[in-house]
Write an enzyme that holds these catalytic residues in place. Structure first.
Site, mmCIF file in Angstrom:
data_model
loop_
_atom_site.group_PDB
_atom_site.id
_atom_site.type_symbol
_atom_site.label_atom_id
_atom_site.label_comp_id
_atom_site.label_asym_id
_atom_site.label_seq_id
_atom_site.Cartn_x
_atom_site.Cartn_y
_atom_site.Cartn_z
ATOM 1 N N HIS A 1 0.845 -1.213 0.000
ATOM 2 C CA HIS A 1 0.000 0.000 0.000
ATOM 3 C C HIS A 1 0.874 1.255 0.000
ATOM 4 O O HIS A 1 0.612 2.210 -0.716
ATOM 5 C CB HIS A 1 -0.886 0.054 1.256
ATOM 6 N N LYS B 1 -16.830 -7.591 6.140
ATOM 7 C CA LYS B 1 -15.530 -8.095 6.609
ATOM 8 C C LYS B 1 -15.272 -7.631 8.026
ATOM 9 O O LYS B 1 -15.222 -6.432 8.285
ATOM 10 C CB LYS B 1 -14.415 -7.496 5.749
ATOM 11 N N ARG C 1 -2.231 -6.256 -8.007
ATOM 12 C CA ARG C 1 -1.134 -7.222 -7.885
ATOM 13 C C ARG C 1 -1.246 -8.183 -9.065
ATOM 14 O O ARG C 1 -1.643 -7.790 -10.139
ATOM 15 C CB ARG C 1 -1.231 -7.954 -6.549
ATOM 16 N N SER D 1 -2.632 -7.957 2.998
ATOM 17 C CA SER D 1 -2.886 -7.810 4.438
ATOM 18 C C SER D 1 -3.232 -9.165 5.046
ATOM 19 O O SER D 1 -2.805 -9.484 6.160
ATOM 20 C CB SER D 1 -4.039 -6.829 4.681
HETATM 21 O O1 PNS Z 1 -8.966 -3.390 0.505
HETATM 22 P P1 PNS Z 1 -10.242 -3.974 -0.052
HETATM 23 O O2 PNS Z 1 -10.953 -4.785 1.014
HETATM 24 O O3 PNS Z 1 -10.016 -4.737 -1.314
HETATM 25 O O4 PNS Z 1 -11.168 -2.699 -0.411
HETATM 26 C C1 PNS Z 1 -12.480 -2.879 -0.912
HETATM 27 C C2 PNS Z 1 -13.272 -1.560 -0.852
HETATM 28 C C3 PNS Z 1 -13.291 -1.010 0.544
HETATM 29 C C4 PNS Z 1 -12.610 -0.553 -1.787
HETATM 30 C C5 PNS Z 1 -14.720 -1.852 -1.344
HETATM 31 O O5 PNS Z 1 -15.242 -2.915 -0.614
HETATM 32 C C6 PNS Z 1 -15.626 -0.642 -1.221
HETATM 33 O O6 PNS Z 1 -15.561 0.283 -2.000
HETATM 34 N N1 PNS Z 1 -16.497 -0.655 -0.174
HETATM 35 C C7 PNS Z 1 -17.437 0.411 0.071
HETATM 36 C C8 PNS Z 1 -18.862 -0.054 -0.272
HETATM 37 C C9 PNS Z 1 -19.151 0.103 -1.752
HETATM 38 O O7 PNS Z 1 -19.111 1.183 -2.311
HETATM 39 N N2 PNS Z 1 -19.436 -1.039 -2.427
HETATM 40 C C10 PNS Z 1 -19.722 -1.057 -3.830
HETATM 41 C C11 PNS Z 1 -18.474 -0.925 -4.674
HETATM 42 S S1 PNS Z 1 -18.266 -2.341 -5.647
#
Ligand code: PNS
Length: 159
Positions: free
Chosen positions: A17, A41, A90, A128
């Site tokens: 990150h 999560k 990645r 992570s």
């Molecule tokens: O680090 P991650 O867990 O891959 O991040 C995922 C994240 C937080 C970017 C994604 O889950 C997100 O945008 N969550 C907010 C809810 C949302 O907007 N969901 C619809 C987007 S597909």
């Protein structure tokens, strides 16, 4: 002003990150690192702890703001008047999920674009989740996360 939001779980922030953040500030005037409250999560660290670690490791990088958001990313983007979502990519395993998210965000808010940056060659295998697993089994993660994160992991695993 070119403003990008770098959203994620950051549970916890890794060197992967950090590599993206350091390179992104050369491309954007401001990068908002945004920790998502994710209902699906349950993290190892609280959002507060993740923010603390992020604040600490980005304190010397100009142009970075650390924040958190609840609900849809597109709503947060609109609130912050940002149109660029920044994501690190990645190996191929990330592609399908990232493709879905980018299109879903674009469907929800047509002016939002997702920009992908390849993670550094040194960090492409770090996640992570894998860091948490290795640390919980007393493995050495010193080369994978900043020192402060190592300390947070050590404390968490002692409990
Ligand atoms: O680090 P991650 O867990 O891959 O991040 C995922 C994240 C937080 C970017 C994604 O889950 C997100 O945008 N969550 C907010 C809810 C949302 O907007 N969901 C619809 C987007 S597909």
């Amino acid at each position: 002003m070119a403003l990008a939001v770098y959203p994620g779980s950051f549970d916890p922030v890794t060197n992967g990150h950090l590599n993206i953040i350091r390179r992104a500030v050369k491309l954007f005037d401001q990068v908002i690192v945004a920790v998502a409250y994710n209902v699906r999560k349950k993290g190892l660290f609280s959002v507060q702890e993740r923010l603390e670690m992020l604040e600490f490791v980005t304190r010397d990088i100009p142009g970075v703001e650390v924040d958190s958001f609840q609900g849809l990313l597109v709503n947060y983007m609109q609130k912050r008047q940002a149109t660029v979502v920044l994501r690190g990519l990645r190996a191929i395993s990330d592609f399908e999920y990232e493709f879905q998210m980018a299109h879903m965000n674009n469907y929800l808010a047509a002016d939002i674009e997702t920009v992908f940056m390849m993670t550094g060659a040194e960090e492409f295998y770090i996640s992570s989740n894998i860091v948490k697993e290795v640390a919980s089994l007393d493995g050495d993660v010193s080369g994978l996360v900043p020192g402060v994160v190592e300390e947070y992991l050590r404390r968490k695993n002692k409990k």
